[in-house]
Every structure is written in C-alpha cells, then in structure tokens.
Design a protein around this motif. Structure first.
Motif, mmCIF file in Angstrom:
data_model
loop_
_atom_site.group_PDB
_atom_site.id
_atom_site.type_symbol
_atom_site.label_atom_id
_atom_site.label_comp_id
_atom_site.label_asym_id
_atom_site.label_seq_id
_atom_site.Cartn_x
_atom_site.Cartn_y
_atom_site.Cartn_z
ATOM 1 N N GLY A 116 6.011 -4.887 3.340
ATOM 2 C CA GLY A 116 6.322 -5.980 2.417
ATOM 3 C C GLY A 116 6.663 -5.506 1.016
ATOM 4 N N GLU A 117 6.748 -6.461 0.117
ATOM 5 C CA GLU A 117 7.260 -6.179 -1.233
ATOM 6 C C GLU A 117 6.226 -6.278 -2.348
ATOM 7 N N GLY A 118 5.242 -7.144 -2.199
ATOM 8 C CA GLY A 118 4.343 -7.358 -3.335
ATOM 9 C C GLY A 118 2.944 -7.723 -2.901
ATOM 10 N N ASP A 121 3.084 -10.366 -0.321
ATOM 11 C CA ASP A 121 4.109 -10.172 0.720
ATOM 12 C C ASP A 121 3.820 -8.843 1.423
ATOM 13 N N PHE A 122 3.226 -8.923 2.629
ATOM 14 C CA PHE A 122 2.876 -7.692 3.358
ATOM 15 C C PHE A 122 2.867 -7.985 4.855
ATOM 16 N N ASP A 123 2.911 -6.894 5.646
ATOM 17 C CA ASP A 123 2.922 -7.024 7.106
ATOM 18 C C ASP A 123 1.541 -6.870 7.723
ATOM 19 N N LEU A 124 0.652 -6.201 6.974
ATOM 20 C CA LEU A 124 -0.641 -5.842 7.541
ATOM 21 C C LEU A 124 -1.654 -5.734 6.418
ATOM 22 N N LEU A 125 -2.872 -6.203 6.677
ATOM 23 C CA LEU A 125 -3.933 -6.109 5.678
ATOM 24 C C LEU A 125 -5.174 -5.530 6.346
ATOM 25 N N CYS A 126 -5.870 -4.645 5.644
ATOM 26 C CA CYS A 126 -7.175 -4.210 6.179
ATOM 27 C C CYS A 126 -8.236 -4.365 5.107
ATOM 28 N N ARG A 127 -9.417 -4.761 5.568
ATOM 29 C CA ARG A 127 -10.553 -4.993 4.675
ATOM 30 C C ARG A 127 -11.645 -3.999 5.036
ATOM 31 N N VAL A 128 -12.170 -3.302 4.034
ATOM 32 C CA VAL A 128 -13.235 -2.334 4.276
ATOM 33 C C VAL A 128 -14.545 -3.094 4.478
ATOM 34 N N ASP A 144 -0.130 -10.801 11.894
ATOM 35 C CA ASP A 144 0.500 -11.749 12.822
ATOM 36 C C ASP A 144 1.337 -10.940 13.793
ATOM 37 N N GLY A 145 1.194 -11.214 15.084
ATOM 38 C CA GLY A 145 2.012 -10.504 16.065
ATOM 39 C C GLY A 145 1.206 -9.470 16.837
ATOM 40 N N ILE A 146 1.885 -8.418 17.272
ATOM 41 C CA ILE A 146 1.259 -7.384 18.104
ATOM 42 C C ILE A 146 0.990 -6.154 17.247
ATOM 43 N N PHE A 147 -0.290 -5.741 17.197
ATOM 44 C CA PHE A 147 -0.713 -4.656 16.318
ATOM 45 C C PHE A 147 0.091 -3.376 16.562
ATOM 46 N N LEU A 154 5.322 0.642 10.785
ATOM 47 C CA LEU A 154 4.805 1.092 9.484
ATOM 48 C C LEU A 154 4.185 2.487 9.499
ATOM 49 N N GLY A 155 3.696 2.906 10.658
ATOM 50 C CA GLY A 155 2.904 4.139 10.728
ATOM 51 C C GLY A 155 3.740 5.400 10.840
ATOM 52 N N GLN A 156 3.129 6.503 10.441
ATOM 53 C CA GLN A 156 3.735 7.834 10.597
ATOM 54 C C GLN A 156 2.836 8.653 11.534
ATOM 55 N N MET A 157 3.427 9.673 12.168
ATOM 56 C CA MET A 157 2.628 10.548 13.017
ATOM 57 C C MET A 157 1.632 11.335 12.151
#
Length: 350
Positions: A116-118, A121-128, A144-147, A154-157
């Motif tokens: 996302g941009e701001g 505005d994001f695709d994924l959120l994590c809470r500690v 929202d959707g399939i993890f 979004l992920g890198q190896m």
C-alpha cells in the motif's frame, strides 16, 4: 570419542568461496565423495551421484517449500521494520513466531503494515502480541483474501546472511520437488537435483521417498558455547507418512541402503526411527542434536552441502564420517576451490 569443544569444528574458508549465486545448471556443481570408513576422497560432478546409488537403495528427500518469509514493513508512525516469518503457530492460521529488525521497534501492541501507500492504505497488518525470552515476537496478522497470495506478492526469499547478492529467480532457492509450504530456509542439499536426474535415478531401480521438515533459521546459527553439550537446539516441525515409513523399512529389510538428501532429512529420519532401526510414521516437533558419539539408526549415507564452521550441521556430518575425515575433506575442498554453503557444491558420504 571425538572432542565436544566447538572450536574443534572450525576451519579456514576464504570469503570468495562462499557461493553467492546458484549455478545455471543445478546438477553441474562439484561433488566430493567421502568414504566414512577410510576417509578417502574423490572428486566428481554432481550428476555422477547416480554412479554411487545402487538398485534397491532408497533416496530420502525433504519436500518442504520455502515461503517468501521476509517482509519489509513500516509502523503507522513511520520507521521501517523487517519481519521474518519463522513458524506458523499450530491451529492458528494468522498467528506466527517472527524475528523483527530492529527489535526495539516491535513492542507488544505495536502494529506493522505492509504494501500500500500510506498509514491507512496497506495490504497486510501485523500486531505484536508477545515478546519471547529469546527476543522473537509472536504476531497476529490481519488481511483480506488468501494469506499465501499476499505473501507471494509482498515477501522476499529469506536468504542466509552470508548471501549478499539479490536472487533474480525465487525458484532457484527451492528444490525441484518442493511441495509443502512452511520453511524459512531451503534444504540446500536438494538444490543440486534436476527432474531429469531424479528420473534417471528411479530408472536405475533406486526408490525415492519424501519426508517433510520445515527448516527454521536456527539451522544457520553458530554454536555460541564452547562445550557443545551446553548448546540448546532449535525445534522444527516434521511429517513422515505411512507410505514413506513402509518403503524405508522394506529397503532396510532387503539389504538396501537409505541415503538421506540433506541434514534436514537426516534429522527427520533419526527422530522417527527406533533403537531396532524401524522407521515409524508420524509428525511433531524435533529438537534432535546429532554430534560425534551419536549412533545412527536410520541412514547409511548422506548427500549434503559444505556447512558453516562451528555449526550444528558440521557436527552432524562429523558424527557420521568422523571429525578428522570431515575436516580433511573440507580442507581439500577449499584447496580445490569448491563453492561453499547454500548455493555451493555438494558432498556424498558413503
């Protein structure tokens, strides 16, 4: 018995011999063959491994699949945070154990967002939700959707820290038989196999079976204590099917050898084999630590890469072939300009 001091598992490696990139052809890497009884060595190309496998043998591979577990996120208040997924918590689809960098930016209750941009505005959120004793965090993801699809986008190896080059093709840090998602690192001995080579091995009358062990990053951690017995081993999830156990037991009964592809397959097999050499199906967590003095119950031979100095993996290999034999073979590999570690060359202990 071999020594149990960590300094006895050290060796000299020029930095330029740490492989930074995979070879264009997986099976063209070098292969050092080490006789575990005599210490004799010979030098080959990996595809020649087929010459060392006999009809009636069984090759055991680890079919785990590396997930693009490295996420670069930000706090809503600003500040970049890297989150490395280590382990999905059982029965909790959205809860994970993770490593965060920098750690101080991830306190209980903090929210980190990805894509996302701001701030909103994001695709994924994590809470500690928890900070563990070892500094790892427990986090809960919201999306929202399939993890897995979001992670793929979004992920890198999560390449090991000694690889500084960027990986152009994600698939080169996967084995050709990777199937079950869940690893934070590749079972690297398997990276040398092509589909064609595996077919040729099967055609020769060698059975190929798979187990699953999800490789954690603990596998790369150097042992920090001088006495090996004081080292606390990381735990990893494994699965062995009834079918795999049956074929392995039949192989043993018929006088064939079990050849393990990688230390991960080895640790799995040794975790599920009883004192009589019978392999049992099952799943769970293993913390097995194999070092010299260990009596192998399952495997007869091992295909493996060249491991980090002072690591639990070089200790495992030394348990199978003897510390002096292994260190002599490593010295020879250095002299012959072998490539080391994850994208490096291979060794077959027969």
């Amino acid at each position: 018995m071999d020594k149990l001091n960590v300094s006895d598992y050290d060796y000299f490696l020029p930095e330029e011999q740490i492989a930074q990139d995979p070879l264009a052809d997986r099976s063209s890497s070098k292969l050092l063959v080490l006789d575990k009884n005599t210490g004799e060595t010979s030098h080959h190309v990996f595809k020649e491994i087929i010459d060392y496998l006999n009809p009636g043998d069984c090759l055991c591979i680890n079919n785990t699949k590396v997930i693009p577990a490295r996420l670069i996120g930000r706090k809503k208040t600003g500040g970049v945070v890297e989150v490395l997924l280590l382990k999905r918590l059982e029965d909790e689809k959205s809860k994970w154990e993770v490593l965060t960098r920098p750690g101080k930016k991830a306190r209980v209750g903090d929210e980190i967002i990805f894509g996302g941009e701001g701030p909103e505005d994001f695709d994924l959120l994590c809470r500690v939700t928890e900070v563990k004793e070892d500094g790892n965090r427990i986090v809960e993801f919201e999306y929202d959707g399939i993890f897995e699809e979001i992670l793929d986008k979004l992920g890198q190896m999560p390449l090991p820290p000694y690889i500084t080059h960027r990986l152009e093709d994600k698939n080169r840090y996967q084995t050709v038989y990777a199937k079950i998602e869940g690893s934070a690192a590749a079972p690297t001995a398997g990276l040398h196999f092509t589909k064609e080579l595996l077919e040729q091995i099967k055609e020769k009358g060698v059975k190929v079976v798979s187990v699953t062990l999800h490789v954690g990053l603990g596998t790369f951690r150097p042992v920090q204590v001088e006495n090996i017995l004081d080292h606390k081993m990381h735990s990893e999830y494994y699965e062995v099917s009834e079918e795999t156990a049956k074929i392995l037991n039949e192989t043993k009964a018929n006088g064939g050898r079990i050849i393990s592809v990688g230390t991960t397959s080895t640790r799995t097999l040794e975790s599920v084999t009883d004192e009589n050499g019978i392999v049992h199906a099952g799943s769970g967590e293993t913390q097995i630590f194999i070092y010299p003095g260990y009596k192998f119950k399952a495997i007869d031979g091992l295909i493996t890469n060249f491991h980090l100095p002072k690591s639990t993996l070089i200790m495992l290999v030394s348990a199978l072939a003897g510390r002096k034999n292994v260190l002599n073979a490593y010295k020879e590999a250095v002299e012959k300009k072998y490539r080391f570690f994850s994208f490096g060359d291979a060794m077959f202990i027969k």
